[in-house]
Design a protein around this motif. Structure first.
Motif, PDB file in Angstrom:
ATOM      1  N   ALA A 371      29.245  33.287 -30.282  1.00  0.00           N
ATOM      2  CA  ALA A 371      29.097  34.694 -29.899  1.00  0.00           C
ATOM      3  C   ALA A 371      28.048  35.395 -30.753  1.00  0.00           C
ATOM      4  O   ALA A 371      27.255  36.205 -30.252  1.00  0.00           O
ATOM      5  N   GLU A 372      28.007  35.094 -32.059  1.00  0.00           N
ATOM      6  CA  GLU A 372      27.022  35.725 -32.930  1.00  0.00           C
ATOM      7  C   GLU A 372      25.606  35.333 -32.516  1.00  0.00           C
ATOM      8  O   GLU A 372      24.695  36.162 -32.465  1.00  0.00           O
ATOM      9  N   ALA A 373      25.394  34.034 -32.228  1.00  0.00           N
ATOM     10  CA  ALA A 373      24.070  33.575 -31.806  1.00  0.00           C
ATOM     11  C   ALA A 373      23.681  34.217 -30.476  1.00  0.00           C
ATOM     12  O   ALA A 373      22.530  34.637 -30.274  1.00  0.00           O
ATOM     13  N   LEU A 374      24.652  34.334 -29.571  1.00  0.00           N
ATOM     14  CA  LEU A 374      24.348  34.891 -28.249  1.00  0.00           C
ATOM     15  C   LEU A 374      24.128  36.399 -28.313  1.00  0.00           C
ATOM     16  O   LEU A 374      23.349  36.947 -27.522  1.00  0.00           O
ATOM     17  N   ARG A 375      24.805  37.084 -29.234  1.00  0.00           N
ATOM     18  CA  ARG A 375      24.522  38.513 -29.414  1.00  0.00           C
ATOM     19  C   ARG A 375      23.054  38.705 -29.824  1.00  0.00           C
ATOM     20  O   ARG A 375      22.390  39.636 -29.368  1.00  0.00           O
ATOM     21  N   ALA A 398      36.962  33.152 -27.481  1.00  0.00           N
ATOM     22  CA  ALA A 398      37.417  33.633 -28.789  1.00  0.00           C
ATOM     23  C   ALA A 398      38.578  34.607 -28.655  1.00  0.00           C
ATOM     24  O   ALA A 398      39.077  35.123 -29.671  1.00  0.00           O
ATOM     25  N   GLY A 399      38.985  34.910 -27.418  1.00  0.00           N
ATOM     26  CA  GLY A 399      40.101  35.816 -27.187  1.00  0.00           C
ATOM     27  C   GLY A 399      39.729  37.277 -27.241  1.00  0.00           C
ATOM     28  O   GLY A 399      40.616  38.141 -27.266  1.00  0.00           O
ATOM     29  N   ARG A 400      38.453  37.576 -27.216  1.00  0.00           N
ATOM     30  CA  ARG A 400      37.998  38.978 -27.293  1.00  0.00           C
ATOM     31  C   ARG A 400      37.629  39.428 -25.876  1.00  0.00           C
ATOM     32  O   ARG A 400      36.473  39.592 -25.519  1.00  0.00           O
ATOM     33  N   GLU A 403      35.541  42.799 -25.025  1.00  0.00           N
ATOM     34  CA  GLU A 403      34.108  42.649 -25.247  1.00  0.00           C
ATOM     35  C   GLU A 403      33.485  41.717 -24.204  1.00  0.00           C
ATOM     36  O   GLU A 403      32.362  41.939 -23.737  1.00  0.00           O
ATOM     37  N   ALA A 404      34.246  40.673 -23.834  1.00  0.00           N
ATOM     38  CA  ALA A 404      33.748  39.734 -22.833  1.00  0.00           C
ATOM     39  C   ALA A 404      33.509  40.438 -21.504  1.00  0.00           C
ATOM     40  O   ALA A 404      32.486  40.242 -20.840  1.00  0.00           O
ATOM     41  N   LEU A 405      34.460  41.287 -21.106  1.00  0.00           N
ATOM     42  CA  LEU A 405      34.328  42.007 -19.839  1.00  0.00           C
ATOM     43  C   LEU A 405      33.126  42.949 -19.883  1.00  0.00           C
ATOM     44  O   LEU A 405      32.363  43.041 -18.910  1.00  0.00           O
ATOM     45  N   ALA A 406      32.930  43.634 -21.004  1.00  0.00           N
ATOM     46  CA  ALA A 406      31.794  44.547 -21.118  1.00  0.00           C
ATOM     47  C   ALA A 406      30.467  43.801 -20.965  1.00  0.00           C
ATOM     48  O   ALA A 406      29.546  44.267 -20.292  1.00  0.00           O
ATOM     49  N   SER A 407      30.395  42.626 -21.565  1.00  0.00           N
ATOM     50  CA  SER A 407      29.167  41.830 -21.462  1.00  0.00           C
ATOM     51  C   SER A 407      28.943  41.361 -20.035  1.00  0.00           C
ATOM     52  O   SER A 407      27.826  41.410 -19.503  1.00  0.00           O
ATOM     53  N   MET A 408      30.039  40.929 -19.373  1.00  0.00           N
ATOM     54  CA  MET A 408      29.933  40.455 -17.985  1.00  0.00           C
ATOM     55  C   MET A 408      29.547  41.587 -17.035  1.00  0.00           C
ATOM     56  O   MET A 408      28.788  41.379 -16.078  1.00  0.00           O
ATOM     57  N   GLU A 409      30.086  42.775 -17.280  1.00  0.00           N
ATOM     58  CA  GLU A 409      29.735  43.916 -16.429  1.00  0.00           C
ATOM     59  C   GLU A 409      28.237  44.200 -16.463  1.00  0.00           C
ATOM     60  O   GLU A 409      27.602  44.443 -15.432  1.00  0.00           O
ATOM     61  N   LYS A 410      27.670  44.158 -17.649  1.00  0.00           N
ATOM     62  CA  LYS A 410      26.232  44.401 -17.781  1.00  0.00           C
ATOM     63  C   LYS A 410      25.433  43.290 -17.112  1.00  0.00           C
ATOM     64  O   LYS A 410      24.376  43.531 -16.527  1.00  0.00           O
TER      65      LYS A 410
END
Length: 462
Positions: A371-375, A398-400, A403-410
């Motif tokens: 996730a850090e690398a992908l951010r 990672a169970g977050r 945050e996962a949904l917010a990224s997918m929405e964008k």
């Protein structure tokens, strides 16, 4: 003063205009002898500061001479004697090409023109002899007031700066370098005609001369028309080039690029192989060959060429990422991770390497690090939906889930094709007991609200 101003403008347009003062001097000498030289001096005196000003401007922008490319230049690392011998042979090739332009080529780079290392070389001897005869003949003709001698000097003066005899210019031979020298031939024909006095009663001889000249002009015109067709597109041009310059690594490489542009990967691979067979240290040819092999599912073969490209030129953008992808395809995840980290250490602002690192970390079961690398990849390329989808996947594992949904929405805003990833997120969220996330993700995936039940319990498997 006007001539000096135009000379400066000419130099700014094309550097081989530097021979203009020599043309002026030769022209006045041919027309008026020593008196012509005296008449030239004021003009030359004004041209000198114009030329120096342009030279100073050029050196301020591009210091020194252009370096020889070690990949395509014949003269890279060659001693001056060999360079001069080879360049003299090339001048002979130019003369022949100017008169008999049958085999024309867009490229004469390594290794189409072989080096001449001995004065006993037949091409060197023939070229040196012809050039000496031309120079002597031009001097004698000018001394007799014949303008045909001036035409020969125009050729010799124009070709000398780009001949590689005074300095290496980085191009061993190029037909474009004949444009200005060819003015000498164009002047020689009418000058010789006017100097060849055919008496009135020799009408048959005059008719023969006119007919011969007409036929020659027609042949040259026909060659222009046939050659023009070779420049239709890159594929046509470099297909013709490898026929006339089959030992040029650059020509085979360019044909490979043109084949790739046409979607002919198999033919492109064959062309890249020929390029590296001629010039084994041609890094970009190794890289392109490796990428085509990778696309063809030949990861093991691709890896060898990609690693060679990285060794030869580590400065190629994303080359270590290419190596990492080949390793990833082969299941060598730890080596792939190190390759991506190497790319990041060299070019930390390259989004592709961060994306690839995140992907391989995800494959290794390290979603937090992924996730850090992908951010970082998203921050460097915010318009890339794939990076946002992959980030959402890492955050989900990672169970977050928020945050996962917010990224997918964008990602969905950038690419409607992200709906499939949202459905995957919905299943993962449901399995983790996050029905609210599952419901929202499924609603977005289906493109309308209210599709799922209020508590998200009716989420179905895709």
């Amino acid at each position: 003063a006007g001539a000096a101003l135009l000379f400066g403008a000419d130099l700014l347009s094309k550097e081989n205009a530097a021979v203009l003062p020599a043309f002026v001097l030769a022209g006045d000498l041919a027309r008026e002898g020593r008196r012509g030289i005296r008449r030239s001096l004021p003009t030359l005196a004004l041209m000198a500061p114009a030329g120096l000003a342009v030279l100073a401007a050029r050196l301020a922008v591009v210091p020194g001479l252009p370096p020889d490319s070690p990949l395509i230049s014949v003269f890279g690392g060659v001693d001056p004697v060999t360079r001069i011998l080879t360049a003299t042979g090339v001048l002979g090739r130019y003369l022949w090409l100017l008169l008999v332009p049958l085999r024309l080529s867009a490229d004469y780079s390594f290794h189409q023109i072989p080096l001449i290392e001995s004065v006993a070389n037949p091409l060197f001897l023939a070229s040196a002899t012809v050039l000496a005869m031309l120079t002597l003949g031009a001097a004698l003709l000018v001394r007799r007031g014949r303008m045909s001698g001036l035409a020969i000097f125009v050729f010799l003066l124009a070709i000398f700066p780009v001949s590689n005899i005074p300095v290496s210019i980085g191009t061993v031979m190029g037909e474009r370098l004949l444009y200005l020298p060819s003015v000498g031939l164009c002047l020689a024909v009418p000058f010789l005609w006017s100097e060849t006095r055919i008496r009135e009663r020799e009408r048959a001889l005059r008719l023969l001369a006119v007919s011969t000249l007409g036929v020659v002009c027609l042949l040259y015109s026909a060659r222009i028309l046939t050659r023009t067709g070779d420049w239709k597109d890159n594929f046509t041009l470099f297909s013709a080039t490898v026929r006339t310059s089959p030992r040029s690594a650059k020509a085979w490489y360019n044909l490979g690029v043109a084949q790739d542009e046409r979607g002919e990967a198999a033919a492109a691979m064959s062309d890249y192989r020929k390029a590296v067979d001629i010039k084994a240290d041609m890094a970009q040819a190794h890289r392109n060959l490796g990428l085509d092999m990778l696309a063809a599912g030949r990861a093991s073969e691709a890896l060898g060429h990609l690693r060679e490209a990285a060794r030869l030129d580590p400065g190629i953008a994303d080359i270590f990422s290419d190596v990492g992808i080949a390793l990833d395809r082969m299941g060598r995840l730890e080596e792939a991770r190190k390759a991506f980290e190497e790319e990041i250490s060299r070019r930390p602002d390259g989004p592709r390497a961060h994306y690839n690192l995140g992907t391989v970390l995800l494959e290794q079961g390290r979603p937090g690090e992924a996730a850090e690398a992908l951010r970082r990849a998203v921050s460097l390329a915010p318009g890339d939906p794939d990076a946002r989808i992959q980030l959402g996947l890492a955050l989900s594992q990672a169970g977050r889930f928020d945050e996962a949904l917010a990224s997918m929405e964008k990602a969905l805003v950038l690419d409607p094709g992200a709906a499939g990833a949202l459905e995957d997120l919905a299943r993962s969220a449901k399995a983790a007991g996050r029905a609210d996330i599952a419901a929202r993700a499924l609603q977005l995936a289906r493109g309308r609200h209210g599709e799922a039940g209020g508590d998200g319990q009716d989420v179905k498997e895709k």
